[in-house]
Design a protein around this motif. Structure first.
Motif, PDB file in Angstrom:
ATOM      1  N   THR A  25       2.772 -20.988 -47.221  1.00 34.50           N
ATOM      2  CA  THR A  25       4.161 -20.619 -47.565  1.00 34.50           C
ATOM      3  C   THR A  25       4.939 -20.353 -46.276  1.00 34.50           C
ATOM      4  OG1 THR A  25       3.563 -18.292 -47.673  1.00 34.50           O
ATOM      5  CG2 THR A  25       3.550 -19.513 -49.775  1.00 34.50           C
ATOM      6  N   PHE A  26       6.263 -20.539 -46.384  1.00 35.44           N
ATOM      7  CA  PHE A  26       7.178 -20.168 -45.303  1.00 35.44           C
ATOM      8  C   PHE A  26       8.174 -19.173 -45.885  1.00 35.44           C
ATOM      9  CE2 PHE A  26       6.218 -23.107 -41.836  1.00 35.44           C
ATOM     10  CZ  PHE A  26       5.475 -24.083 -42.477  1.00 35.44           C
ATOM     11  N   LYS A  27       8.423 -18.096 -45.147  1.00 34.32           N
ATOM     12  CA  LYS A  27       9.351 -17.067 -45.615  1.00 34.32           C
ATOM     13  C   LYS A  27      10.448 -16.878 -44.561  1.00 34.32           C
ATOM     14  CE  LYS A  27       8.408 -12.632 -45.289  1.00 34.32           C
ATOM     15  NZ  LYS A  27       8.154 -11.191 -45.523  1.00 34.32           N
ATOM     16  N   ALA A  28      11.690 -17.166 -44.957  1.00 26.57           N
ATOM     17  CA  ALA A  28      12.833 -16.884 -44.066  1.00 26.57           C
ATOM     18  C   ALA A  28      13.368 -15.516 -44.450  1.00 26.57           C
ATOM     19  CB  ALA A  28      13.908 -17.945 -44.245  1.00 26.57           C
ATOM     20  N   PHE A  29      13.727 -14.722 -43.441  1.00 25.56           N
ATOM     21  CA  PHE A  29      14.241 -13.394 -43.780  1.00 25.56           C
ATOM     22  C   PHE A  29      15.197 -12.903 -42.699  1.00 25.56           C
ATOM     23  CE2 PHE A  29      11.914 -10.727 -40.742  1.00 25.56           C
ATOM     24  CZ  PHE A  29      10.858 -11.556 -40.364  1.00 25.56           C
ATOM     25  N   CYS A  30      16.004 -11.905 -43.104  1.00 28.29           N
ATOM     26  CA  CYS A  30      16.898 -11.252 -42.133  1.00 28.29           C
ATOM     27  C   CYS A  30      16.712  -9.747 -42.269  1.00 28.29           C
ATOM     28  CB  CYS A  30      18.356 -11.625 -42.411  1.00 28.29           C
ATOM     29  SG  CYS A  30      19.498 -10.734 -41.347  1.00 28.29           S
ATOM     30  N   GLU A  31      16.505  -9.097 -41.145  1.00 31.15           N
ATOM     31  CA  GLU A  31      16.351  -7.629 -41.150  1.00 31.15           C
ATOM     32  C   GLU A  31      17.037  -7.111 -39.884  1.00 31.15           C
ATOM     33  OE1 GLU A  31      12.388  -5.989 -40.636  1.00 31.15           O
ATOM     34  OE2 GLU A  31      12.777  -4.534 -42.191  1.00 31.15           O
ATOM     35  N   ILE A  32      18.099  -6.265 -40.050  1.00 28.28           N
ATOM     36  CA  ILE A  32      18.817  -5.857 -38.825  1.00 28.28           C
ATOM     37  C   ILE A  32      18.825  -4.332 -38.676  1.00 28.28           C
ATOM     38  CG2 ILE A  32      20.331  -7.861 -38.717  1.00 28.28           C
ATOM     39  CD1 ILE A  32      22.489  -6.424 -40.114  1.00 28.28           C
ATOM     40  N   VAL A  48       8.385 -16.560 -41.246  1.00 28.02           N
ATOM     41  CA  VAL A  48       6.932 -16.289 -41.190  1.00 28.02           C
ATOM     42  C   VAL A  48       6.210 -17.399 -41.951  1.00 28.02           C
ATOM     43  CG1 VAL A  48       5.133 -14.781 -42.136  1.00 28.02           C
ATOM     44  CG2 VAL A  48       7.071 -13.773 -40.943  1.00 28.02           C
ATOM     45  N   ARG A  49       5.200 -17.976 -41.284  1.00 29.56           N
ATOM     46  CA  ARG A  49       4.374 -18.982 -41.974  1.00 29.56           C
ATOM     47  C   ARG A  49       3.045 -18.326 -42.328  1.00 29.56           C
ATOM     48  NH1 ARG A  49       1.046 -24.224 -39.828  1.00 29.56           N
ATOM     49  NH2 ARG A  49      -0.016 -22.573 -38.713  1.00 29.56           N
ATOM     50  N   THR A  50       2.711 -18.304 -43.631  1.00 30.77           N
ATOM     51  CA  THR A  50       1.451 -17.708 -44.079  1.00 30.77           C
ATOM     52  C   THR A  50       0.525 -18.820 -44.552  1.00 30.77           C
ATOM     53  OG1 THR A  50       2.656 -15.749 -44.793  1.00 30.77           O
ATOM     54  CG2 THR A  50       0.422 -16.024 -45.662  1.00 30.77           C
ATOM     55  N   LEU A  51      -0.657 -18.859 -43.941  1.00 31.39           N
ATOM     56  CA  LEU A  51      -1.631 -19.902 -44.267  1.00 31.39           C
ATOM     57  C   LEU A  51      -2.891 -19.199 -44.760  1.00 31.39           C
ATOM     58  CD1 LEU A  51      -2.092 -22.881 -41.821  1.00 31.39           C
ATOM     59  CD2 LEU A  51      -3.803 -22.173 -43.472  1.00 31.39           C
ATOM     60  N   LEU A  52      -3.093 -19.209 -46.111  1.00 32.92           N
ATOM     61  CA  LEU A  52      -4.232 -18.505 -46.722  1.00 32.92           C
ATOM     62  C   LEU A  52      -5.280 -19.539 -47.119  1.00 32.92           C
ATOM     63  CD1 LEU A  52      -2.287 -15.900 -48.898  1.00 32.92           C
ATOM     64  CD2 LEU A  52      -3.548 -15.487 -46.765  1.00 32.92           C
ATOM     65  N   TYR A  93       7.875 -16.721 -36.387  1.00 34.09           N
ATOM     66  CA  TYR A  93       8.741 -17.546 -35.533  1.00 34.09           C
ATOM     67  C   TYR A  93      10.043 -16.756 -35.403  1.00 34.09           C
ATOM     68  CZ  TYR A  93       5.425 -21.242 -36.747  1.00 34.09           C
ATOM     69  OH  TYR A  93       4.282 -21.985 -36.933  1.00 34.09           O
ATOM     70  N   ASP A  94      10.279 -16.208 -34.225  1.00 37.21           N
ATOM     71  CA  ASP A  94      11.341 -15.214 -34.079  1.00 37.21           C
ATOM     72  C   ASP A  94      12.335 -15.624 -32.995  1.00 37.21           C
ATOM     73  OD1 ASP A  94      11.466 -11.681 -33.185  1.00 37.21           O
ATOM     74  OD2 ASP A  94      12.691 -12.917 -34.530  1.00 37.21           O
ATOM     75  N   PRO A  95      13.367 -16.409 -33.358  1.00 34.58           N
ATOM     76  CA  PRO A  95      14.322 -16.885 -32.354  1.00 34.58           C
ATOM     77  C   PRO A  95      15.206 -15.748 -31.846  1.00 34.58           C
ATOM     78  CG  PRO A  95      15.084 -17.470 -34.548  1.00 34.58           C
ATOM     79  CD  PRO A  95      13.740 -16.835 -34.727  1.00 34.58           C
ATOM     80  N   PRO A  96      15.851 -15.926 -30.713  1.00 34.70           N
ATOM     81  CA  PRO A  96      16.659 -14.836 -30.117  1.00 34.70           C
ATOM     82  C   PRO A  96      18.030 -14.699 -30.774  1.00 34.70           C
ATOM     83  CG  PRO A  96      16.731 -16.753 -28.695  1.00 34.70           C
ATOM     84  CD  PRO A  96      15.812 -17.109 -29.857  1.00 34.70           C
ATOM     85  N   ILE A  97      18.051 -14.704 -32.109  1.00 31.61           N
ATOM     86  CA  ILE A  97      19.316 -14.423 -32.821  1.00 31.61           C
ATOM     87  C   ILE A  97      18.987 -13.536 -34.015  1.00 31.61           C
ATOM     88  CG2 ILE A  97      20.579 -16.522 -32.176  1.00 31.61           C
ATOM     89  CD1 ILE A  97      19.748 -17.341 -35.172  1.00 31.61           C
ATOM     90  N   GLU A  98      19.999 -12.944 -34.575  1.00 38.29           N
ATOM     91  CA  GLU A  98      19.815 -11.886 -35.584  1.00 38.29           C
ATOM     92  C   GLU A  98      19.682 -12.424 -37.007  1.00 38.29           C
ATOM     93  OE1 GLU A  98      22.182  -7.886 -35.498  1.00 38.29           O
ATOM     94  OE2 GLU A  98      23.314  -9.328 -36.737  1.00 38.29           O
ATOM     95  N   GLU A  99      20.288 -13.583 -37.273  1.00 35.20           N
ATOM     96  CA  GLU A  99      20.465 -14.002 -38.674  1.00 35.20           C
ATOM     97  C   GLU A  99      19.178 -14.354 -39.401  1.00 35.20           C
ATOM     98  OE1 GLU A  99      24.543 -15.422 -36.974  1.00 35.20           O
ATOM     99  OE2 GLU A  99      22.550 -14.952 -36.185  1.00 35.20           O
ATOM    100  N   PHE A 100      18.135 -14.761 -38.660  1.00 35.11           N
ATOM    101  CA  PHE A 100      16.911 -15.139 -39.399  1.00 35.11           C
ATOM    102  C   PHE A 100      15.686 -15.131 -38.497  1.00 35.11           C
ATOM    103  CE2 PHE A 100      16.302 -19.275 -37.485  1.00 35.11           C
ATOM    104  CZ  PHE A 100      17.572 -19.664 -37.110  1.00 35.11           C
ATOM    105  N   PRO A 155       4.979 -19.347 -31.748  1.00 26.71           N
ATOM    106  CA  PRO A 155       4.867 -18.296 -32.768  1.00 26.71           C
ATOM    107  C   PRO A 155       3.895 -17.209 -32.320  1.00 26.71           C
ATOM    108  CG  PRO A 155       3.682 -20.267 -33.457  1.00 26.71           C
ATOM    109  CD  PRO A 155       4.345 -20.603 -32.169  1.00 26.71           C
ATOM    110  N   THR A 156       4.079 -16.020 -32.882  1.00 29.11           N
ATOM    111  CA  THR A 156       3.166 -14.898 -32.574  1.00 29.11           C
ATOM    112  C   THR A 156       2.615 -14.350 -33.891  1.00 29.11           C
ATOM    113  OG1 THR A 156       5.064 -13.408 -32.717  1.00 29.11           O
ATOM    114  CG2 THR A 156       4.455 -14.210 -30.513  1.00 29.11           C
ATOM    115  N   GLU A 157       1.500 -13.639 -33.781  1.00 31.24           N
ATOM    116  CA  GLU A 157       0.901 -13.065 -34.996  1.00 31.24           C
ATOM    117  C   GLU A 157       1.873 -12.036 -35.594  1.00 31.24           C
ATOM    118  OE1 GLU A 157      -3.258 -12.413 -34.415  1.00 31.24           O
ATOM    119  OE2 GLU A 157      -3.290 -10.951 -36.052  1.00 31.24           O
TER     120      GLU A 157
END
Ligand SMILES: NNC(=O)[C@@H](O)[C@H](O)[C@H](O)COP(=O)(O)O
Ligand SMILES: [Zn+2]
Length: 439
Positions: A432-439, A364-368, A354-361, A332-334
């Motif tokens: 929290t974990f946030k799954a998202f898609c942005e293309i 982001v893991r946020t630890l506060l 966490y950014d895999p080499p595909i477009e669909e998702f 993972p990266t910041e």
């Protein structure tokens, strides 16, 4: 236009391998949201919490009871124009929590072309015409079998584990060892030798599997750390011996136990992740994970399961890529599009992508950490699903603010500026974990 923040009621699937009752994170998280058809039974396995629009178990708006699938079909702006025009009026990803007590099946997920063929041929066992690349992020310590081992390791096992060599077949095994030990050499020929050896194993008769499983377990129990001549650097003999006896205890005589010697055995600590492309062979073994995948439920299975097996399809479809497990782990990266407030900085909070080499998702893991730690996310041109896996706080989109705590799941529509703030004590964490898609 007010961007919606929708609290979701999510379904849980009770596959046999799930953890039982409230030991299952999938069950606990599902039960955190009021539902008139879920009461956790202590002796029932709860394997997967599904979050998304997949029709096999669509999540619902807690307030109205309407499915997220319907809401997205009615208002594609929830997804954003770009996502909806490419993927239709549904989420491009399926987001899950898995709680694993027993090993999942030896499996792979077909690529897009094969998925269309399998779905057309057998829509009951292959419900989608879509590929299913997937990413797993550990919530608790996790064990899994992922991708073929370096060939030298498999050669070592074929030379030191007699029951394995017997099932693979003497000629297949010696051809493989010769190809594996060749310096350099033709990559395609090595993959062919791997496919021939693996196919030899997977075509074993039930009688041979019964006989050789009994011999294998006896060796594992008697040799312990010396099992498989002490094993290989990535998986020591004692670890292999324990896994053989554990899987035998879970499944009795099963060809899947022998697949252990062909696949990398990987352990993940919380926050570590791995990514599996389509057609990559794997079998998760234990632990709680967040999993995100392209929107599909296509699984081709070949062992360690009471479900429908399709061995010849699996042997034919695999990539036969082989590599040390570290090449399969994801780093993972910041996340650069979130701003932490002073409390969050001083308490060592983090927002990791966490950014895999595909477009669909992506995820982001946020630890506060500690009271009042806050993360403000830049608006996304696409949909998100957020789950809290620990602690509590608030989640806000524009003027709408709601409580969030362990197990709560929210859909966040496109172009929302999302704010997460913790309400935990000084040394506690709000995760929290946030799954998202942005293309
Ligand atoms: N690797 N993880 C996955 O693919 C999950 O999303 C699937 O739903 C599970 O593999 C299903 O496993 P069974 O078919 O019950 O053995
Ligand atoms: Zn899988």
């Amino acid at each position: 236009m007010q961007v919606p923040l929708i609290r979701l009621q999510c379904g849980v699937n009770s596959y046999e391998w799930g953890k039982k009752g409230s030991e299952s994170a999938a069950a606990r998280f599902a039960a955190a949201t009021p539902s008139d058809n879920l009461s956790i039974q202590a002796d029932k396995p709860y394997a997967e919490l599904w979050m998304g629009t997949h029709p096999s178990n669509p999540s619902k708006d807690l307030t109205t009871g309407r499915t997220l699938l319907d809401l997205c079909a009615e208002n594609q702006l929830l997804l954003s124009e770009s996502v909806a025009s490419k993927y239709g009026s549904k989420l491009p990803f399926l987001f899950k929590v898995l709680s694993i007590h027993k090993a999942l099946s030896i499996q792979a997920h077909p690529n897009k072309k094969l998925a269309e063929q399998l779905h057309a041929r057998d829509s009951k066992n292959y419900p989608d015409d879509n590929h299913k690349p997937e990413m797993a992020i550990a919530i608790t310590p996790f064990e899994g079998l992922c991708g073929f081992r370096p060939l030298g390791e498999i050669a070592h096992f074929l030379e030191t584990v007699k029951p394995l060599r017997t099932l693979v077949g003497e000629s297949e095994a010696s051809q493989f060892v010769q190809a594996a030990n060749q310096e350099g050499g033709d990559e395609a020929a090595k993959k062919k030798a791997l496919q021939t050896a693996f196919g030899g194993l997977m075509s074993s008769s039930p009688e041979d599997v019964d006989r050789e499983t009994a011999s294998l377990v006896k060796l594992a129990e008697s040799e312990g750390a010396d099992f498989a001549a002490g094993g290989v650097s990535s998986t020591k003999g004692a670890v292999l011996a324990e896994l053989v006896t554990r899987l035998n205890g879970q499944f009795g005589s099963d060809i899947g136990i022998f697949v252990l010697f062909f696949l990398n055995f990987v352990t993940l600590q919380p926050g570590e992740a791995l990514f599996l492309v389509a057609d990559d062979i794997h079998a998760y073994v234990s632990g709680d994970i967040v999993e995100c995948m392209a929107a599909s439920d296509n699984v081709v299975r070949a062992g360690l399961t009471p479900k429908f097996k399709d061995v010849s399809t699996l042997v034919d479809m695999l990539t036969y890529n082989y590599a040390p497990i570290d090449e399969q782990k994801m780093t993972p990266t910041e996340y650069p599009y979130a701003t932490l407030n002073r409390n969050a900085y001083s308490s060592g909070s983090s927002v990791m992508l966490y950014d895999p080499p595909i477009e669909e998702f992506s995820v982001v893991r946020t630890l506060l950490r500690g009271e009042g730690a806050k993360a403000t996310f830049d608006p996304l041109e696409g949909p998100s699903i957020v789950i809290c896996t620990g602690g509590k706080g608030t989640i806000a989109v524009g003027p709408t603010k709601q409580e969030i705590q362990e197990g709560y799941v929210f859909f966040v529509g496109s172009t929302a500026e999302l704010v997460l703030e913790s309400a935990v004590g000084q040394d506690e964490e709000f995760t929290t974990f946030k799954a998202f898609c942005e293309i």
